[in-house]
Design an enzyme around this catalytic site. Sequence first.
Site, mmCIF file in Angstrom:
data_model
loop_
_atom_site.group_PDB
_atom_site.id
_atom_site.type_symbol
_atom_site.label_atom_id
_atom_site.label_comp_id
_atom_site.label_asym_id
_atom_site.label_seq_id
_atom_site.Cartn_x
_atom_site.Cartn_y
_atom_site.Cartn_z
ATOM 1 N NE ARG A 61 61.962 -14.412 27.837
ATOM 2 C CZ ARG A 61 63.327 -14.620 27.764
ATOM 3 N NH1 ARG A 61 64.193 -14.673 28.680
ATOM 4 N NH2 ARG A 61 63.819 -15.243 26.759
ATOM 5 C CE LYS A 158 63.357 -33.413 17.837
ATOM 6 N NZ LYS A 158 63.720 -34.375 16.723
ATOM 7 C CG HIS A 188 57.033 -33.638 13.858
ATOM 8 N ND1 HIS A 188 58.041 -33.414 14.724
ATOM 9 C CD2 HIS A 188 57.252 -33.989 12.600
ATOM 10 C CE1 HIS A 188 59.226 -33.524 13.749
ATOM 11 N NE2 HIS A 188 58.531 -33.800 12.501
ATOM 12 C CE LYS A 192 56.903 -36.794 9.144
ATOM 13 N NZ LYS A 192 56.623 -35.774 8.292
ATOM 14 C CD GLU A 226 66.535 -33.987 8.649
ATOM 15 O OE1 GLU A 226 65.843 -33.186 8.875
ATOM 16 O OE2 GLU A 226 67.512 -34.395 9.582
ATOM 17 C CG ASP A 245 67.565 -33.808 16.450
ATOM 18 O OD1 ASP A 245 67.199 -33.300 17.399
ATOM 19 O OD2 ASP A 245 67.639 -33.797 15.264
ATOM 20 C CG HIS A 250 61.491 -38.356 14.809
ATOM 21 N ND1 HIS A 250 60.459 -37.691 15.635
ATOM 22 C CD2 HIS A 250 62.326 -37.098 14.809
ATOM 23 C CE1 HIS A 250 60.785 -36.408 15.834
ATOM 24 N NE2 HIS A 250 61.756 -36.048 15.250
ATOM 25 C CE LYS A 345 70.227 -32.288 11.350
ATOM 26 N NZ LYS A 345 68.962 -32.016 10.878
#
Length: 497
Positions: A61, A158, A188, A192, A226, A245, A250, A345
């Site tokens: 936009r 996603k 994604h 890999k 992570e 998530d 994944h 995480k």
Amino acid sequence: MTVVQEAMPRMVSRVIPVDPFDLVIFGGTGDLARRKILPGLFRRYCAGQMPPTSRIIGAARTDLDVAGYRQMVAEAITEFSDPTPPTDKLDAFLAQVCYVAIDAKGESGWAELQQLTEGADRVEAYYFSVAPTLFGDLAERLQLWGMAGDEARIVVEKPFGRDLATAKALNGTLAKYFNEKQIYRIDHYLGKETVQNLMAVRFGNMLFEPLWNAQYVDHIQITVAETVGVGGRGEYYDKSGAMRDMVQNHLMQLLCLIAMEPPARFDPDAVRDEKLKVIRALDPVLPHHIMRGQYAAEIGNEVQQPSYREAVGDPRSKTESFIALKTHISNWRWAGTPFYMRTGKRMSARSSEITVVFKETPHSIFGEEAGKHRNVLSIRLQPNEGITLGVTIKEPGPGGMRLIDVPLDMSFAEALGGDIEQVDAYERLIMDVIRGNQTLFMRGDEVEAAWAWTDPIIHGWEARGEVPKPYDSGSDGTTDSHELMRRDGRKWREVKP
Ligand code: NAP
């Protein structure tokens, strides 16, 4: 012990240009476009894979002219890919970039986009890099404006739904305007290098496949760790959590590739049929086989890092930033072999790894004092993609027959002489869209099957009112996730950078 260095010829990756294309990036001013899509396209351009007549059309936009958008694209490239891109290359690439201000929910900009793409004899791809709430609007308008012909392709990001009902609704909406062969659902992880190598290693070698079953494999671990917290995505993440998530997409995709039967051919539907069978054969997860956690605040460093609840701004949040679970696949190949998965995480290191732990030899000729040994095949996705096979050998020296485990380490970058070009997952996947190859994209029924397995797990902990347990930032997750393994006489692999 490194085995590959001498044996392997130095290799230079072959770049095969794709056909000319128009790629419209809806959400062309957004974070994903700036961080991944546009820098990735620039790298493909520099590699000679993107024909000079192709066009990249940003669409969002924000009121920008073409020069303003090119400026934004150049900044994205220098910020996220190459701080000093060659000027001639950058200018030539930017000459292929243009912009249309458009509203996915309104009528502005659509006539202009139609005019721009009309009659072009080339691959047409539309990347939906916008919130999923806009997917339906975009699909509908593409059709209304005559841009949803049989050859057009759409790329969707996603999250693909937040449960089975929403995923089905989304599949239904897209199916009104596009057929399945036109829809590219991105995960994604599938782009890999090592993930594809997993298939090459399994199905291109005689060595592994005969042992790839419950008779020889003790268990399989999948870890995606992570070090970062939720950062600025707290509001989004708190509605999702690690299960939605990461696990549903994944980790599930990795599980499928490691566990699937050999497809008859390496073609999109043959591969995806086999992956789907794995998901459908997954057992429900028992409540005591799933552990959830939330990271605690990190105190002591110069900058104090907030806890998960502080980061998402909800002191009572029940969303998990860490999850560990055990599941089984009920089929002939895997009956009795547990699959352990964990992701979180703020863990001790950034690391994604799949580990196949083989059983011990049925009898040791070396006696009890030689100890117990087992082969471990570990496939690292990040960082430092590569494969390590742990083998048992004699400890060197005159100390008699003592056994030790050593890694046969195959770092791909090293093994291939360092000449191999590192291609980011997004780059590879976008080129696959242009080539019309759906192998590394999720099919609608796969996504639905994954949600059908995930939903009851989530409903279970919601119904029981379970609250995730805290875990230390910089640790490898909750204490009870280690207990999950200890109970079974096993342990998680150390999370190593
Ligand atoms: P973002 O930074 O919020 O960008 C959203 C984009 O959508 C902007 O370009 C925005 O531009 C455009 N937009 C919003 N409303 C619009 C409308 N009505 N019509 C046309 N354009 C509109 O989001 P993002 O992080 O790039 O994420 C995009 C998608 O990728 C999401 O589905 C997300 O879940 C997914 N994803 C993102 C990442 C990531 O790392 N960022 C990773 C995986 C998946 P204007 O405001 O100018 O319209």
